[in-house]
Design a protein around this motif. Sequence first.
Motif, mmCIF file in Angstrom:
data_model
loop_
_atom_site.group_PDB
_atom_site.id
_atom_site.type_symbol
_atom_site.label_atom_id
_atom_site.label_comp_id
_atom_site.label_asym_id
_atom_site.label_seq_id
_atom_site.Cartn_x
_atom_site.Cartn_y
_atom_site.Cartn_z
ATOM 1 N N SER A 85 1.064 -1.067 0.341
ATOM 2 C CA SER A 85 0.144 0.621 0.517
ATOM 3 C C SER A 85 1.168 1.321 -0.114
ATOM 4 O O SER A 85 0.598 2.224 0.484
ATOM 5 N N LEU A 86 1.405 1.387 -0.814
ATOM 6 C CA LEU A 86 2.558 2.093 -1.115
ATOM 7 C C LEU A 86 2.072 3.465 -1.248
ATOM 8 O O LEU A 86 1.492 4.102 -1.982
ATOM 9 N N LYS A 87 2.324 4.605 -0.496
ATOM 10 C CA LYS A 87 1.640 6.076 -1.097
ATOM 11 C C LYS A 87 3.251 7.059 -1.759
ATOM 12 O O LYS A 87 3.876 6.482 -1.140
ATOM 13 N N PRO A 88 2.562 8.278 -1.841
ATOM 14 C CA PRO A 88 4.270 8.847 -2.793
ATOM 15 C C PRO A 88 4.889 9.303 -1.724
ATOM 16 O O PRO A 88 5.641 9.554 -1.770
ATOM 17 N N GLU A 89 3.987 9.536 -0.279
ATOM 18 C CA GLU A 89 5.343 10.632 0.542
ATOM 19 C C GLU A 89 6.307 8.999 0.931
ATOM 20 O O GLU A 89 6.892 9.525 2.409
ATOM 21 N N ASP A 90 6.064 8.124 0.684
ATOM 22 C CA ASP A 90 7.099 6.805 1.184
ATOM 23 C C ASP A 90 8.373 7.151 0.338
ATOM 24 O O ASP A 90 9.169 6.473 0.649
ATOM 25 N N THR A 91 8.217 7.708 -0.959
ATOM 26 C CA THR A 91 9.330 7.631 -1.692
ATOM 27 C C THR A 91 10.286 9.134 -0.923
ATOM 28 O O THR A 91 10.453 9.717 -0.372
ATOM 29 N N ALA A 92 11.167 7.847 -1.258
ATOM 30 C CA ALA A 92 12.849 8.220 0.182
ATOM 31 C C ALA A 92 13.717 6.749 -0.354
ATOM 32 O O ALA A 92 13.694 6.280 -1.293
ATOM 33 N N VAL A 93 15.292 8.041 0.186
ATOM 34 C CA VAL A 93 16.401 7.109 0.182
ATOM 35 C C VAL A 93 16.105 5.855 1.376
ATOM 36 O O VAL A 93 15.829 6.224 2.193
ATOM 37 N N TYR A 94 16.129 4.135 1.197
ATOM 38 C CA TYR A 94 15.015 3.328 2.324
ATOM 39 C C TYR A 94 17.182 2.499 3.222
ATOM 40 O O TYR A 94 17.813 2.251 2.196
ATOM 41 N N TYR A 95 17.296 2.638 3.558
ATOM 42 C CA TYR A 95 18.742 2.350 4.582
ATOM 43 C C TYR A 95 18.317 1.083 6.316
ATOM 44 O O TYR A 95 17.576 1.319 6.897
ATOM 45 N N CYS A 96 19.293 0.764 5.567
ATOM 46 C CA CYS A 96 19.114 -0.609 6.798
ATOM 47 C C CYS A 96 20.391 -1.163 8.158
ATOM 48 O O CYS A 96 21.379 -0.017 7.687
ATOM 49 N N ALA A 97 20.227 -0.545 8.534
ATOM 50 C CA ALA A 97 21.186 -0.576 10.194
ATOM 51 C C ALA A 97 21.123 -1.370 11.025
ATOM 52 O O ALA A 97 20.005 -1.793 11.352
ATOM 53 N N ARG A 98 22.266 -1.623 12.072
ATOM 54 C CA ARG A 98 22.281 -2.677 12.448
ATOM 55 C C ARG A 98 22.199 -1.353 14.225
ATOM 56 O O ARG A 98 22.329 -1.081 13.923
ATOM 57 N N ILE A 99 21.266 -2.212 14.889
ATOM 58 C CA ILE A 99 21.236 -1.765 16.100
ATOM 59 C C ILE A 99 21.106 -2.651 17.769
ATOM 60 O O ILE A 99 20.335 -3.749 17.509
ATOM 61 N N PRO A 100 22.837 -2.608 18.042
ATOM 62 C CA PRO A 100 22.613 -3.677 18.824
ATOM 63 C C PRO A 100 22.023 -4.011 20.120
ATOM 64 O O PRO A 100 22.215 -5.291 20.909
ATOM 65 N N TYR A 101 21.319 -2.767 20.240
ATOM 66 C CA TYR A 101 20.696 -2.629 22.017
ATOM 67 C C TYR A 101 19.301 -3.460 21.675
ATOM 68 O O TYR A 101 18.696 -2.808 23.302
ATOM 69 N N TYR A 102 18.791 -3.276 21.053
ATOM 70 C CA TYR A 102 17.363 -3.577 21.028
ATOM 71 C C TYR A 102 16.815 -4.536 21.967
ATOM 72 O O TYR A 102 17.221 -5.359 22.111
ATOM 73 N N PRO A 103 15.914 -3.976 23.047
ATOM 74 C CA PRO A 103 14.875 -3.176 22.334
ATOM 75 C C PRO A 103 15.498 -2.815 23.549
ATOM 76 O O PRO A 103 14.697 -1.261 24.500
ATOM 77 N N SER A 104 16.042 -2.022 24.742
ATOM 78 C CA SER A 104 17.005 -1.150 25.530
ATOM 79 C C SER A 104 16.644 0.275 24.498
ATOM 80 O O SER A 104 16.151 0.937 25.547
ATOM 81 N N ASN A 105 17.064 0.250 23.783
ATOM 82 C CA ASN A 105 17.432 2.015 22.771
ATOM 83 C C ASN A 105 17.290 1.282 21.491
ATOM 84 O O ASN A 105 18.148 0.155 21.106
ATOM 85 N N TYR A 106 17.307 2.030 20.426
ATOM 86 C CA TYR A 106 17.185 2.153 19.448
ATOM 87 C C TYR A 106 18.872 2.858 18.257
ATOM 88 O O TYR A 106 18.617 2.978 17.268
ATOM 89 N N ASP A 107 19.619 3.031 19.115
ATOM 90 C CA ASP A 107 20.980 3.003 19.129
ATOM 91 C C ASP A 107 21.527 2.715 17.805
ATOM 92 O O ASP A 107 21.044 0.821 17.996
ATOM 93 N N THR A 108 22.036 2.727 16.767
ATOM 94 C CA THR A 108 22.995 2.413 15.307
ATOM 95 C C THR A 108 24.631 2.289 15.753
ATOM 96 O O THR A 108 24.727 3.127 16.193
ATOM 97 N N ASP A 109 24.475 1.716 15.144
ATOM 98 C CA ASP A 109 26.236 1.637 14.711
ATOM 99 C C ASP A 109 26.939 1.054 13.314
ATOM 100 O O ASP A 109 27.658 1.475 13.459
ATOM 101 N N TYR A 110 26.441 0.388 12.536
ATOM 102 C CA TYR A 110 26.581 0.308 11.043
ATOM 103 C C TYR A 110 25.433 0.460 10.374
ATOM 104 O O TYR A 110 24.200 0.177 10.705
ATOM 105 N N TRP A 111 25.797 0.923 9.273
ATOM 106 C CA TRP A 111 24.433 2.157 8.083
ATOM 107 C C TRP A 111 24.575 1.355 6.297
ATOM 108 O O TRP A 111 26.217 0.772 6.366
ATOM 109 N N GLY A 112 24.003 0.494 6.043
ATOM 110 C CA GLY A 112 24.043 0.120 4.543
ATOM 111 C C GLY A 112 24.142 1.162 3.747
ATOM 112 O O GLY A 112 24.217 2.466 3.862
ATOM 113 N N GLN A 113 24.214 1.510 2.567
ATOM 114 C CA GLN A 113 24.649 2.929 1.430
ATOM 115 C C GLN A 113 23.176 3.027 0.676
ATOM 116 O O GLN A 113 22.963 4.269 0.117
ATOM 117 N N GLY A 114 21.837 2.056 1.089
ATOM 118 C CA GLY A 114 20.994 2.863 0.715
ATOM 119 C C GLY A 114 20.252 3.007 -0.718
ATOM 120 O O GLY A 114 21.453 2.274 -1.748
#
Length: 121
Positions: A85-114
Amino acid sequence: QVQLVESGGGLVQPGGSLRLSCTTSGFTLENYGMGWFRQAPGKAREGPLAISSSYFSPYYADSVKGRFTISRVNTKNTVNLQMNSLKPEDTAVYYCARIPYYPSNYDTDYWGQGTQVTVSS
């Protein structure tokens, strides 16, 4: 070394679907939370949109809840984001990231290029 590589972006019409993948290497995926973020042109980065964990319930932002589903296959070192059900407002560069301490926090340490997602008729 840790690497995250996104794929699956593209052009889709409003109401359509896309499935993004994040292929990981350099660490044991099972032991880490992984999340998806996005950044639209001229806007601040948004997210996390969704977070997957091998041990805890997933997280979804209100903006994507009910439309996006995050999943993982640890044996294939892959994290996926099914977007419906994608919408025009979903247009973006999407990135994945590693979140090592989930669920304690959402801090990230590594990212993809998008990967670019464009929702347009």
